[in-house]
Design a protein around this motif. Structure first.
Motif, PDB file in Angstrom:
ATOM      1  N   ILE A  78      11.604  -0.128   2.726  1.00  0.00           N
ATOM      2  CA  ILE A  78      10.416  -0.437   1.963  1.00  0.00           C
ATOM      3  C   ILE A  78       9.142  -0.134   2.757  1.00  0.00           C
ATOM      4  O   ILE A  78       8.115   0.195   2.203  1.00  0.00           O
ATOM      5  N   ASP A  79       9.231  -0.242   4.065  1.00  0.00           N
ATOM      6  CA  ASP A  79       8.087  -0.019   4.943  1.00  0.00           C
ATOM      7  C   ASP A  79       8.239   1.330   5.636  1.00  0.00           C
ATOM      8  O   ASP A  79       9.027   1.465   6.570  1.00  0.00           O
ATOM      9  N   PRO A  80       7.509   2.357   5.197  1.00  0.00           N
ATOM     10  CA  PRO A  80       7.666   3.690   5.795  1.00  0.00           C
ATOM     11  C   PRO A  80       7.161   3.788   7.219  1.00  0.00           C
ATOM     12  O   PRO A  80       7.472   4.746   7.917  1.00  0.00           O
ATOM     13  N   THR A  81       6.355   2.806   7.662  1.00  0.00           N
ATOM     14  CA  THR A  81       5.866   2.864   9.039  1.00  0.00           C
ATOM     15  C   THR A  81       6.943   2.434  10.028  1.00  0.00           C
ATOM     16  O   THR A  81       6.824   2.669  11.227  1.00  0.00           O
TER      17      THR A  81
ATOM     18  N   GLY B  75      -6.666   7.380  -8.923  1.00  0.00           N
ATOM     19  CA  GLY B  75      -6.265   7.888  -7.618  1.00  0.00           C
ATOM     20  C   GLY B  75      -5.791   6.821  -6.658  1.00  0.00           C
ATOM     21  O   GLY B  75      -6.091   5.634  -6.792  1.00  0.00           O
ATOM     22  N   THR B  76      -5.047   7.279  -5.671  1.00  0.00           N
ATOM     23  CA  THR B  76      -4.447   6.396  -4.678  1.00  0.00           C
ATOM     24  C   THR B  76      -5.486   5.606  -3.899  1.00  0.00           C
ATOM     25  O   THR B  76      -5.366   4.389  -3.715  1.00  0.00           O
ATOM     26  N   TRP B  77      -6.538   6.286  -3.443  1.00  0.00           N
ATOM     27  CA  TRP B  77      -7.480   5.622  -2.545  1.00  0.00           C
ATOM     28  C   TRP B  77      -8.414   4.682  -3.273  1.00  0.00           C
ATOM     29  O   TRP B  77      -8.816   3.654  -2.719  1.00  0.00           O
ATOM     30  N   MET B  78      -8.763   4.985  -4.505  1.00  0.00           N
ATOM     31  CA  MET B  78      -9.546   4.017  -5.264  1.00  0.00           C
ATOM     32  C   MET B  78      -8.743   2.740  -5.456  1.00  0.00           C
ATOM     33  O   MET B  78      -9.268   1.630  -5.315  1.00  0.00           O
ATOM     34  N   GLY B  79      -7.454   2.889  -5.758  1.00  0.00           N
ATOM     35  CA  GLY B  79      -6.593   1.722  -5.891  1.00  0.00           C
ATOM     36  C   GLY B  79      -6.514   0.927  -4.608  1.00  0.00           C
ATOM     37  O   GLY B  79      -6.562  -0.315  -4.624  1.00  0.00           O
ATOM     38  N   TYR B  80      -6.427   1.624  -3.479  1.00  0.00           N
ATOM     39  CA  TYR B  80      -6.336   0.939  -2.194  1.00  0.00           C
ATOM     40  C   TYR B  80      -7.615   0.169  -1.882  1.00  0.00           C
ATOM     41  O   TYR B  80      -7.577  -1.034  -1.583  1.00  0.00           O
ATOM     42  N   PHE B  81      -8.750   0.859  -1.913  1.00  0.00           N
ATOM     43  CA  PHE B  81      -9.996   0.209  -1.518  1.00  0.00           C
ATOM     44  C   PHE B  81     -10.362  -0.922  -2.474  1.00  0.00           C
ATOM     45  O   PHE B  81     -10.816  -1.986  -2.032  1.00  0.00           O
TER      46      PHE B  81
ATOM     47  N   GLU C  18       1.483  -8.269  -8.960  1.00  0.00           N
ATOM     48  CA  GLU C  18       2.711  -7.767  -9.581  1.00  0.00           C
ATOM     49  C   GLU C  18       3.320  -6.649  -8.755  1.00  0.00           C
ATOM     50  O   GLU C  18       4.548  -6.571  -8.594  1.00  0.00           O
ATOM     51  N   LEU C  19       2.482  -5.776  -8.238  1.00  0.00           N
ATOM     52  CA  LEU C  19       2.967  -4.700  -7.373  1.00  0.00           C
ATOM     53  C   LEU C  19       3.606  -5.279  -6.117  1.00  0.00           C
ATOM     54  O   LEU C  19       4.674  -4.835  -5.682  1.00  0.00           O
ATOM     55  N   ALA C  20       2.970  -6.284  -5.543  1.00  0.00           N
ATOM     56  CA  ALA C  20       3.503  -6.905  -4.330  1.00  0.00           C
ATOM     57  C   ALA C  20       4.859  -7.546  -4.592  1.00  0.00           C
ATOM     58  O   ALA C  20       5.795  -7.374  -3.803  1.00  0.00           O
ATOM     59  N   ARG C  21       4.968  -8.284  -5.680  1.00  0.00           N
ATOM     60  CA  ARG C  21       6.243  -8.939  -6.000  1.00  0.00           C
ATOM     61  C   ARG C  21       7.369  -7.913  -6.138  1.00  0.00           C
ATOM     62  O   ARG C  21       8.451  -8.075  -5.580  1.00  0.00           O
ATOM     63  N   ARG C  22       7.108  -6.857  -6.892  1.00  0.00           N
ATOM     64  CA  ARG C  22       8.134  -5.829  -7.115  1.00  0.00           C
ATOM     65  C   ARG C  22       8.524  -5.152  -5.804  1.00  0.00           C
ATOM     66  O   ARG C  22       9.691  -4.840  -5.574  1.00  0.00           O
ATOM     67  N   THR C  23       7.528  -4.920  -4.954  1.00  0.00           N
ATOM     68  CA  THR C  23       7.765  -4.145  -3.741  1.00  0.00           C
ATOM     69  C   THR C  23       8.546  -4.926  -2.704  1.00  0.00           C
ATOM     70  O   THR C  23       9.486  -4.393  -2.092  1.00  0.00           O
ATOM     71  N   ILE C  24       8.177  -6.191  -2.480  1.00  0.00           N
ATOM     72  CA  ILE C  24       8.803  -6.936  -1.382  1.00  0.00           C
ATOM     73  C   ILE C  24      10.088  -7.644  -1.786  1.00  0.00           C
ATOM     74  O   ILE C  24      10.896  -7.990  -0.914  1.00  0.00           O
TER      75      ILE C  24
ATOM     76  N   TYR D  90       0.813  -1.217   0.000  1.00  0.00           N
ATOM     77  CA  TYR D  90       0.000   0.000   0.000  1.00  0.00           C
ATOM     78  C   TYR D  90       0.846   1.266   0.000  1.00  0.00           C
ATOM     79  O   TYR D  90       0.346   2.342  -0.325  1.00  0.00           O
ATOM     80  N   PHE D  91       2.111   1.144   0.391  1.00  0.00           N
ATOM     81  CA  PHE D  91       2.991   2.303   0.452  1.00  0.00           C
ATOM     82  C   PHE D  91       3.967   2.354  -0.731  1.00  0.00           C
ATOM     83  O   PHE D  91       4.826   3.232  -0.779  1.00  0.00           O
ATOM     84  N   ALA D  92       3.849   1.425  -1.654  1.00  0.00           N
ATOM     85  CA  ALA D  92       4.776   1.383  -2.790  1.00  0.00           C
ATOM     86  C   ALA D  92       4.683   2.671  -3.597  1.00  0.00           C
ATOM     87  O   ALA D  92       3.579   3.158  -3.882  1.00  0.00           O
ATOM     88  N   PRO D  93       5.821   3.243  -3.986  1.00  0.00           N
ATOM     89  CA  PRO D  93       5.793   4.499  -4.741  1.00  0.00           C
ATOM     90  C   PRO D  93       5.021   4.406  -6.050  1.00  0.00           C
ATOM     91  O   PRO D  93       4.468   5.414  -6.513  1.00  0.00           O
ATOM     92  N   ASP D  94       4.977   3.214  -6.637  1.00  0.00           N
ATOM     93  CA  ASP D  94       4.299   3.060  -7.916  1.00  0.00           C
ATOM     94  C   ASP D  94       2.902   2.461  -7.786  1.00  0.00           C
ATOM     95  O   ASP D  94       2.309   2.037  -8.782  1.00  0.00           O
ATOM     96  N   ALA D  95       2.351   2.438  -6.574  1.00  0.00           N
ATOM     97  CA  ALA D  95       1.029   1.839  -6.376  1.00  0.00           C
ATOM     98  C   ALA D  95      -0.043   2.583  -7.177  1.00  0.00           C
ATOM     99  O   ALA D  95      -0.843   1.964  -7.896  1.00  0.00           O
ATOM    100  N   LYS D  96      -0.070   3.903  -7.074  1.00  0.00           N
ATOM    101  CA  LYS D  96      -1.084   4.693  -7.780  1.00  0.00           C
ATOM    102  C   LYS D  96      -0.987   4.456  -9.284  1.00  0.00           C
ATOM    103  O   LYS D  96      -1.999   4.185  -9.948  1.00  0.00           O
ATOM    104  N   ALA D  97       0.227   4.519  -9.816  1.00  0.00           N
ATOM    105  CA  ALA D  97       0.402   4.335 -11.265  1.00  0.00           C
ATOM    106  C   ALA D  97       0.029   2.919 -11.692  1.00  0.00           C
ATOM    107  O   ALA D  97      -0.545   2.716 -12.770  1.00  0.00           O
ATOM    108  N   THR D  98       0.335   1.939 -10.856  1.00  0.00           N
ATOM    109  CA  THR D  98       0.024   0.551 -11.188  1.00  0.00           C
ATOM    110  C   THR D  98      -1.469   0.346 -11.367  1.00  0.00           C
ATOM    111  O   THR D  98      -1.914  -0.282 -12.346  1.00  0.00           O
ATOM    112  N   PHE D  99      -2.255   0.886 -10.460  1.00  0.00           N
ATOM    113  CA  PHE D  99      -3.703   0.682 -10.560  1.00  0.00           C
ATOM    114  C   PHE D  99      -4.344   1.601 -11.595  1.00  0.00           C
ATOM    115  O   PHE D  99      -5.374   1.256 -12.179  1.00  0.00           O
ATOM    116  N   GLU D 100      -3.732   2.744 -11.845  1.00  0.00           N
ATOM    117  CA  GLU D 100      -4.242   3.589 -12.919  1.00  0.00           C
ATOM    118  C   GLU D 100      -4.062   2.922 -14.271  1.00  0.00           C
ATOM    119  O   GLU D 100      -4.873   3.123 -15.188  1.00  0.00           O
TER     120      GLU D 100
END
Length: 271
Positions: free
Chosen positions: A266-269, A35-41, A90-96, A19-29
């Motif tokens: 990778i984990d900003p928290t 938008g970020t939140w539509m991709g998240y939900f 695909e986003l998960a694989r790239r991120t982790i 959910y914090f991946a820099p390319d998350a928004k672009a991946t779902f677009e």
């Protein structure tokens, strides 16, 4: 045998960095979402099919309903379920992937996946939805799939504990902030207005859990400790003895991977 909380924190880290991946928004677009939140939900709830906003509000618990309504059900008309699922993996694989150097990924994937048939899923909708998804054929994808199901298992249990204690979504966020357990800007991230936030804080003050400065009190600390302990117990009750053995056998690998994910930034928290 009881699984340590460090294991559950580890699968949380492995799961939630997507959910914090820099390319998350672009991946779902790229698959049609906006938008970020539509991709998240959409991406997190897609394990349930194409649910309406009320289902997601209930399952996620901590978000202001208006945030969910802005994303759903519009997302399901903008992108197919299959495309959202594939983009998520695909986003998960790239991120982790950078956090798994030196980790025995096949062993961890096998250990986590072997536990899934031994989970008690009654009353745990997000975990059930994830368990019911097809398992990716590659080890990293299978690992993330299982970690996600396990993360949502504890999350579903946590929501049950919170609601049983009479703690609504905004109160849960206010208390987490007071306890230092939430990210900066949690109110804005979860979509609560100033009026809603202050009303929740007032209710927590009435319980004696936070003080006039919104700092957590001793009673509040005790309440938070009880919530986490109850969540641990509810989660463990959903894991059979055999499943617990599978998870315990790879717990150290999961913790190692989670520490490397944090160390790699990778984990900003920082969890």
């Amino acid at each position: 045998m009881i699984l340590r909380r460090s294991f559950w924190h580890a699968v949380e880290t492995i799961h939630h960095v997507v959910y914090f991946a820099p390319d998350a928004k672009a991946t779902f677009e790229q698959v049609g979402l906006k938008g970020t939140w539509m991709g998240y939900f959409a991406s997190r709830s897609v394990a349930l099919g194409t649910p309406g906003p009320e289902v997601v509000i209930a399952a996620f618990h901590g978000f202001a309903p208006r945030m969910v309504h802005r994303a759903l059900p519009s997302a399901w008309a903008m992108a197919s379920r299959d495309d959202i699922l594939e983009a998520r993996y695909e986003l998960a694989r790239r991120t982790i992937a950078p956090g798994f150097e030196g980790v025995d990924v096949p062993a961890l994937a096998t250990g986590l996946q072997s536990a899934l048939p031994g989970l008690q899923l009654a009353g745990r909708p997000l975990a059930a939805g994830h368990v019911g998804l097809p398992v990716p054929e590659d080890d990293l994808g299978a690992l993330w799939h299982a970690a996600s199901a396990l993360r949502e298992l504890r999350g579903d249990s946590h929501v049950a504990v919170l609601t049983a204690a009479g703690i609504d979504g905004v109160e849960a966020n206010v208390l987490a902030v007071a306890a230092g357990l939430a990210m900066t800007g949690q109110q804005q991230l979860r979509g609560w207005t100033d009026e809603e936030w202050e009303a929740a804080a007032a209710r927590l003050r009435d319980r004696g859990w936070i003080d006039a400065a919104d700092a957590i009190t001793e009673d509040g600390i005790a309440a938070r400790t009880q919530i986490e302990s109850d969540t641990d117990r509810a989660t463990q009750a959903a894991v059979s003895a055999e499943a617990t053995r599978h998870l315990a056998s790879v717990a150290d690998l999961a913790v190692q991977a989670s520490k490397q994910i944090v160390a790699a930034g990778i984990d900003p928290t920082g969890h």
